[in-house]
Design a protein around this motif. Structure first.
Motif, PDB file in Angstrom:
ATOM      1  N   ARG A   1       0.965  -0.986   0.047  1.00 45.26           N
ATOM      2  CA  ARG A   1      -0.284   0.075  -0.342  1.00 45.26           C
ATOM      3  C   ARG A   1       0.996   1.406  -0.028  1.00 45.26           C
ATOM      4  NH1 ARG A   1      -3.412  -3.378  -0.501  1.00 45.26           N
ATOM      5  NH2 ARG A   1      -5.278  -4.114  -0.019  1.00 45.26           N
ATOM      6  N   ILE A   2       0.278   1.904  -0.964  1.00 51.17           N
ATOM      7  CA  ILE A   2       0.769   3.407  -0.682  1.00 51.17           C
ATOM      8  C   ILE A   2      -0.508   5.002  -0.128  1.00 51.17           C
ATOM      9  CG2 ILE A   2       1.963   5.555  -1.738  1.00 51.17           C
ATOM     10  CD1 ILE A   2       2.478   3.253  -3.727  1.00 51.17           C
ATOM     11  N   VAL A   3      -0.212   4.884   0.845  1.00 51.09           N
ATOM     12  CA  VAL A   3      -0.815   6.145   2.003  1.00 51.09           C
ATOM     13  C   VAL A   3      -0.646   7.446   1.108  1.00 51.09           C
ATOM     14  CG1 VAL A   3      -2.441   6.393   3.814  1.00 51.09           C
ATOM     15  CG2 VAL A   3      -1.321   4.138   3.478  1.00 51.09           C
ATOM     16  N   VAL A   4      -2.251   7.909   0.666  1.00 58.48           N
ATOM     17  CA  VAL A   4      -1.754   9.574   0.705  1.00 58.48           C
ATOM     18  C   VAL A   4      -2.078  10.184   1.559  1.00 58.48           C
ATOM     19  CG1 VAL A   4      -3.005  11.606  -1.226  1.00 58.48           C
ATOM     20  CG2 VAL A   4      -1.895   9.277  -1.425  1.00 58.48           C
ATOM     21  N   HIS A   5      -1.832  11.409   1.889  1.00 60.28           N
ATOM     22  CA  HIS A   5      -2.338  11.947   2.865  1.00 60.28           C
ATOM     23  C   HIS A   5      -2.311  13.585   2.742  1.00 60.28           C
ATOM     24  CE1 HIS A   5      -1.480   8.825   6.424  1.00 60.28           C
ATOM     25  NE2 HIS A   5      -0.621   8.553   5.556  1.00 60.28           N
ATOM     26  N   VAL A   6      -2.631  14.394   3.561  1.00 60.50           N
ATOM     27  CA  VAL A   6      -2.486  16.158   3.929  1.00 60.50           C
ATOM     28  C   VAL A   6      -2.097  16.546   5.130  1.00 60.50           C
ATOM     29  CG1 VAL A   6      -3.583  18.552   3.789  1.00 60.50           C
ATOM     30  CG2 VAL A   6      -4.536  16.251   2.161  1.00 60.50           C
ATOM     31  N   MET A   7      -0.764  17.125   5.145  1.00 62.28           N
ATOM     32  CA  MET A   7      -0.199  17.454   6.918  1.00 62.28           C
ATOM     33  C   MET A   7      -1.115  18.254   7.488  1.00 62.28           C
ATOM     34  SD  MET A   7       3.167  19.182   4.566  1.00 62.28           S
ATOM     35  CE  MET A   7       4.376  18.468   3.620  1.00 62.28           C
ATOM     36  N   GLN A   8      -2.567  19.407   6.506  1.00 62.71           N
ATOM     37  CA  GLN A   8      -3.079  19.689   7.706  1.00 62.71           C
ATOM     38  C   GLN A   8      -1.713  20.938   8.498  1.00 62.71           C
ATOM     39  OE1 GLN A   8      -6.037  19.099   6.210  1.00 62.71           O
ATOM     40  NE2 GLN A   8      -6.689  19.650   8.367  1.00 62.71           N
TER      41      GLN A   8
END
Length: 483
Positions: free
Chosen positions: A243-250
Motif C-alpha cells: 500500500r501507498i497512503v496519501v495524506h494531507v499535512m494539515q
C-alpha cells in the motif's frame, strides 16, 4: 558555567517581561485600532499589528501565508496544534499560543478564532523574539534582520528545518503574494527580493539545495530524518509492502518537517511533498515503519502533502506531478499495483477517523500522472526551477531530452535544468550546469529518473554558459545572454 546560564536565563525572562509590558512605548496588550466594519479586515489587521509591534507588515503577511494561505480554518487546529492565520501553536514542545495570550492580554479562545486577535498575537510573539535577539529600532526597520526571529518563531527542532522555515518566508517576499481569503478579501505583497541576514543559521544545512545529500531511497528527495521516537526501525522489503497512503499535512511543509523531528509528535511519514514546486523530503527510510496510518503502518509507505484538506489552493499541479512520480517510483520498486486499491487516501485506512486527502484532492488527475496515461515527462522546466522562472533558451539533446535556460526577472537569477524524454522513471546519467562569467561553474550530475537540476545562480547583467547531457547527447553554450 552555571552562573552564565543563570544570567542568560535572567536576560531572556527580562526580555519577555519587557515585551509584555511595553513595546515601542505602548502596552503589549494594546490592540491595533481598526475602523468600524472594515472592508478588508485581515488587511487592516496586518497593518495595525505591524504598526503596534513594529514588525514589517509584508513580513507578517508572508509568514502567515507560508503557514496557512491566510485561512484560519474556523479556529480548528493544525496537525501540530497551530491556530489561526499566524499558526499560533500549543503542543508539548512549543507554546506560542500561550505566549501570545500573555503578551497581548487576549483570551486563548479569541486568539484561536478571531483573525485580528490572532494576527496581533503573532506579531507580538515575533517582536518578542526580536527583542530577545537584541534588535534595535534601526535593525527592526530592516526586513533582512528579522530572519533569525522568523526562524525561531517556527519552533524548529533542528537548524536545518529552522532555516527551511525562514527561507520559505523570505522566498515568498521575493516572489510576491496575492492571496484571496476564504471571505473573498485580497491581501497582497509586492515582490521585494531580500538578501536575508541568516545570523546563526548561515551555516545550517540548506534543505533546498540540490547538492545536499539525497535520500537513500528516492534520488530526487532531500534527506531530513525524523526523530527516532516517531517511527520504528525495521527491515521491510518488497514482500512486506502493498500500500501507498496519501495524506494531507494539515500544516506547512517546513512546519511538518520540524514536527516530525520533534520527539513528542509520535507521528511521521516516509515522504513529504511541497505545494509550491513539488519539492520532496524523505524523513523515514522505506524499510522502516512510519507512524502514519495505524493498521496499515507495517505494510505501507506514507506520503504527506503540504496544505489543508479544506483548501484546494494548496494542491498545485507541481505537487500532483511530483508526488505521482514518487508514487510511481515506489510502486515499481516494490511491485505495488498502480491502482486505487493499493494507492489509497488516509480516509480509506480501516478504522481511521481521518478524512484526508479529502474532496478537494483530484484523484483522477493524480492517478493519470501515476500511471503515465498522460504521456511524456511529468515535469516542466518551470516546475523544476520554481515560481517566477521563464524559459529564455533551450537546446535539444538528440531524442534523449532537452536542456533549458530560464531567468527570474524579479530575483535576477538564471536556472538550468535538463528534462529527459526517454528512460522516464529509470535513473540514467543526466546533467545540467550553469557558469556565470567570472564565477565557478555549478553542475548537477548523476543518475536521475526525470531531470537534472535545478542549477541556479545570480546572473543579472552577466554573461552565462549553460548546458547539459542526457543519454549520449551533450550541449555546451558559449558565453551569452549577457544583457
Amino acid at each position: 558555567m552555571m552562573a552564565l546560564r543563570a544570567h542568560r536565563l535572567a536576560v531572556a525572562l527580562a526580555g519577555l517581561l519587557a515585551a509584555s509590558v511595553c513595546l515601542a512605548g505602548r502596552p503589549a496588550s494594546a490592540a491595533p485600532t481598526a475602523p468600524s466594519a472594515p472592508s478588508d479586515p485581515l488587511g487592516s489587521a496586518f497593518s495595525g499589528a505591524a504598526a503596534t509591534y513594529e514588525v514589517p507588515r509584508d513580513l507578517l503577511v508572508a509568514l502567515a501565508y507560508s503557514e496557512t494561505h491566510l485561512d484560519g480554518h474556523g479556529g480548528r487546529p493544525s496537525a501540530s496544534g497551530g491556530y489561526g492565520v499566524m499558526h499560533l501553536v500549543t503542543n508539548p514542545a512549543h507554546h506560542t499560543l500561550e505566549q501570545a495570550a500573555s503578551l497581548t492580554a487576549t483570551p486563548v479562545a479569541a486568539l484561536k478564532g478571531d483573525g485580528a486577535a490572532n494576527i496581533a498575537g503573532g506579531a507580538a510573539v515575533l517582536r518578542a523574539e526580536a527583542d530577545l535577539l537584541g534588535l534595535s529600532a534601526i535593525d527592526r526597520a530592516d526586513i533582512a534582520k528579522w530572519y533569525t526571529a522568523v526562524a525561531k518563531y517556527g519552533g524548529a527542532t533542528s537548524p536545518a528545518s529552522a532555516r527551511l522555515y525562514a527561507d520559505t518566508v523570505y522566498d515568498l517576499l521575493g516572489e510576491g503574494i496575492r492571496a484571496v481569503t476564504p471571505r473573498g478579501e485580497t491581501v497582497s505583497v509586492q515582490p521585494r527580493p531580500v538578501t536575508p541576514d541568516r545570523g546563526e543559521y548561515a551555516d545550517a544545512p540548506d534543505l533546498n539545495s540540490p547538492r545536499l545529500a539525497a535520500s537513500a531511497d528516492y534520488p530526487s528527495a532531500h534527506w531530513a530524518p525524523a526523530s527516532t521516537s516517531n517511527y520504528r526501525v525495521a527491515s521491510r522489503g518488497a514482500s512486506a509492502l502493498d500500500r501507498i497512503v496519501v495524506h494531507v499535512m494539515q500544516g506547512s511543509y517546513a512546519g511538518t518537517i520540524s514536527w516530525f523531528q520533534n520527539p513528542s509528535a509520535k507521528v511521521s511519514a516516509h515522504y513529504l511533498v511541497r505545494s509550491s514546486d513539488g519539492d520532496i523530503t524523505q524523513m523515514v527510510r522505506d524499510k522502516d515503519v512510519a507512524y502514519h496510518a495505524t493498521v496499515y503502518n507495517d505494510r505501507s509507505i506514507g506520503i504527506e502533502h503540504e496544505g489543508y484538506v479544506s483548501d484546494a489552493s494548496w494542491f498545485t499541479d507541481a505537487m500532483y506531478r511530483s508526488s505521482a512520480a514518487l508514487t510511481r517510483y515506489v510502486a515499481d520498486k516494490y511491485g505495488i499495483p498502480k491502482d486505487r486499491t493499493h494507492i489509497v487516501g488516509h480516509a480509506q485506512v480501516p478504522g481511521t477517523d481521518h478524512t484526508d486527502p479529502g474532496s478537494n484532492w483530484n484523484w483522477t488527475k493524480y492517478m493519470q500522472y501515476v500511471t503515465g496515461s498522460g504521456g511524456g515527462n511529468p515535469y516542466t522546466p518551470e516546475e523544476v526551477c520554481g515560481s517566477g522562472y521563464s524559459v529564455i533558451d533551450s537546446a535539444a539533446l538528440g531524442s534523449s531530452g532537452t536542456v533549458y535556460l530560464l531567468y527570474n526577472a524579479s530575483s535576477g537569477y538564471n536556472c538550468v535544468t535538463t528534462i529527459k524524454s526517454t528512460s522516464l522513471g529509470t535513473a540514467t546519467a543526466t546533467s545540467a550546469y550553469l557558469e556565470v562569467q567570472g564565477s565557478t561553474r555549478i553542475t548537477d550530475s548523476g543518475n536521475f529518473a526525470y531531470y537534472a537540476g535545478p542549477v541556479r545562480a545570480s546572473a543579472a547583467d552577466k554573461c552565462v554558459k549553460w548546458g547539459g547531457k542526457a543519454g549520449t547527447s551533450v550541449y555546451d553554450s558559449p558565453f551569452e545572454h549577457c544583457g
